[in-house]
Design a protein around this motif. Sequence first.
Motif, PDB file in Angstrom:
ATOM      1  N   PRO A 173       0.813  -1.229   0.000  1.00 34.91           N
ATOM      2  CA  PRO A 173       0.000   0.000   0.000  1.00 34.91           C
ATOM      3  C   PRO A 173       0.843   1.274   0.000  1.00 34.91           C
ATOM      4  O   PRO A 173       0.548   2.224  -0.729  1.00 34.91           O
ATOM      5  CB  PRO A 173      -0.816  -0.129   1.294  1.00 34.91           C
ATOM      6  CG  PRO A 173      -0.902  -1.594   1.542  1.00 34.91           C
ATOM      7  CD  PRO A 173       0.417  -2.134   1.096  1.00 34.91           C
ATOM      8  N   TYR A 184      -4.790  -4.559  -4.300  1.00 38.20           N
ATOM      9  CA  TYR A 184      -4.526  -3.233  -3.744  1.00 38.20           C
ATOM     10  C   TYR A 184      -4.887  -2.091  -4.711  1.00 38.20           C
ATOM     11  O   TYR A 184      -4.421  -0.963  -4.531  1.00 38.20           O
ATOM     12  CB  TYR A 184      -3.054  -3.106  -3.344  1.00 38.20           C
ATOM     13  CG  TYR A 184      -2.685  -3.967  -2.157  1.00 38.20           C
ATOM     14  CD1 TYR A 184      -2.964  -3.542  -0.862  1.00 38.20           C
ATOM     15  CD2 TYR A 184      -2.068  -5.201  -2.326  1.00 38.20           C
ATOM     16  CE1 TYR A 184      -2.631  -4.329   0.230  1.00 38.20           C
ATOM     17  CE2 TYR A 184      -1.735  -6.000  -1.252  1.00 38.20           C
ATOM     18  CZ  TYR A 184      -2.029  -5.560   0.035  1.00 38.20           C
ATOM     19  OH  TYR A 184      -1.704  -6.340   1.113  1.00 38.20           O
ATOM     20  N   ASN A 229      -6.887   0.592  -2.667  1.00 36.68           N
ATOM     21  CA  ASN A 229      -5.891   0.954  -1.657  1.00 36.68           C
ATOM     22  C   ASN A 229      -6.283   2.156  -0.789  1.00 36.68           C
ATOM     23  O   ASN A 229      -5.569   3.169  -0.732  1.00 36.68           O
ATOM     24  CB  ASN A 229      -4.552   1.250  -2.367  1.00 36.68           C
ATOM     25  CG  ASN A 229      -3.387   1.308  -1.384  1.00 36.68           C
ATOM     26  OD1 ASN A 229      -3.405   0.654  -0.342  1.00 36.68           O
ATOM     27  ND2 ASN A 229      -2.377   2.097  -1.715  1.00 36.68           N
TER      28      ASN A 229
END
Length: 291
Positions: A5, A30, A33
Amino acid sequence: MIDVPRRLRRAILLNDLTLVQRIIRNNPYYLRNPDFADKSNTSLHLAATHGFLEIAEFLIESGHEDEGISRNNDWDTPLMLAAAAGKGDVGLLLMKRFPECLAWTNRLGMDALMLAARSSTPLPLLTALISNNPSILSTRDIDGNTALHHASAAGEHMSLRLLLQYGANPMATNNFSWTSVHYSANNAVEAYFKSLIMDMEKKRVEGQRGIRERERQKHGGVRLVTNDEAMGRVSGERQRAKDDAAVAGLPQPGMPGNWSPVQQRRAMTPTETRAGWFNSDGNRARAHSGD
């Protein structure tokens, strides 16, 4: 090693499209995110805020908004953040791809036009926001402020002119009975704003006068004038004098008038914190008033 992240957010902030593509292709989970330390802003929020057009396009094509348009803890969409930051290219992209969110508002009741009007937003985005949703001109935030209130408070000359040209009402009042003119950022903005209103009113009066003149010419010719027609002519002249007086009676730029609530003292701006709008006795404080 930096976690995924954080690496993705860093790559977006660096505007490194190649790195962003590699991280997301290797870690598709992600994609959105959300950053819980930053109002849960997603990858697209971040790209929109900084105006990174290519990254925003890649995120959208990768399915960033497939499950619904992103909204952070303040209910801001990526379009709202792009508008607030004055990022015209990304704003236009988001507006075209997700037109359904044009009328959406955040926790404070502010839509994309309000946020754009108080920022140095390029005119194409402002124009597109209005053209694609004309009713947005009359939208009000939780305090009753329109986009014109916010443009006035921010001193954005271009926004003021454009909003008025598209029909924004300068006499609209908010929940505290203040018009947008009351929120002028400074004396120069107030003078400019009043001059725009005067020009607009003058054009309106001249337009009405032109219509009456065309009607008169259409029924022209040599004929006897009856008493009723003579009275009608006198009435028309009186109306013209009344129209001229209406324009002349508008407060002149830079001169005292009836715009400001108390001898040119200004209202608190819509961008102030809500807690700072009222004083201890429950009355609304006025900037520069000493209250």
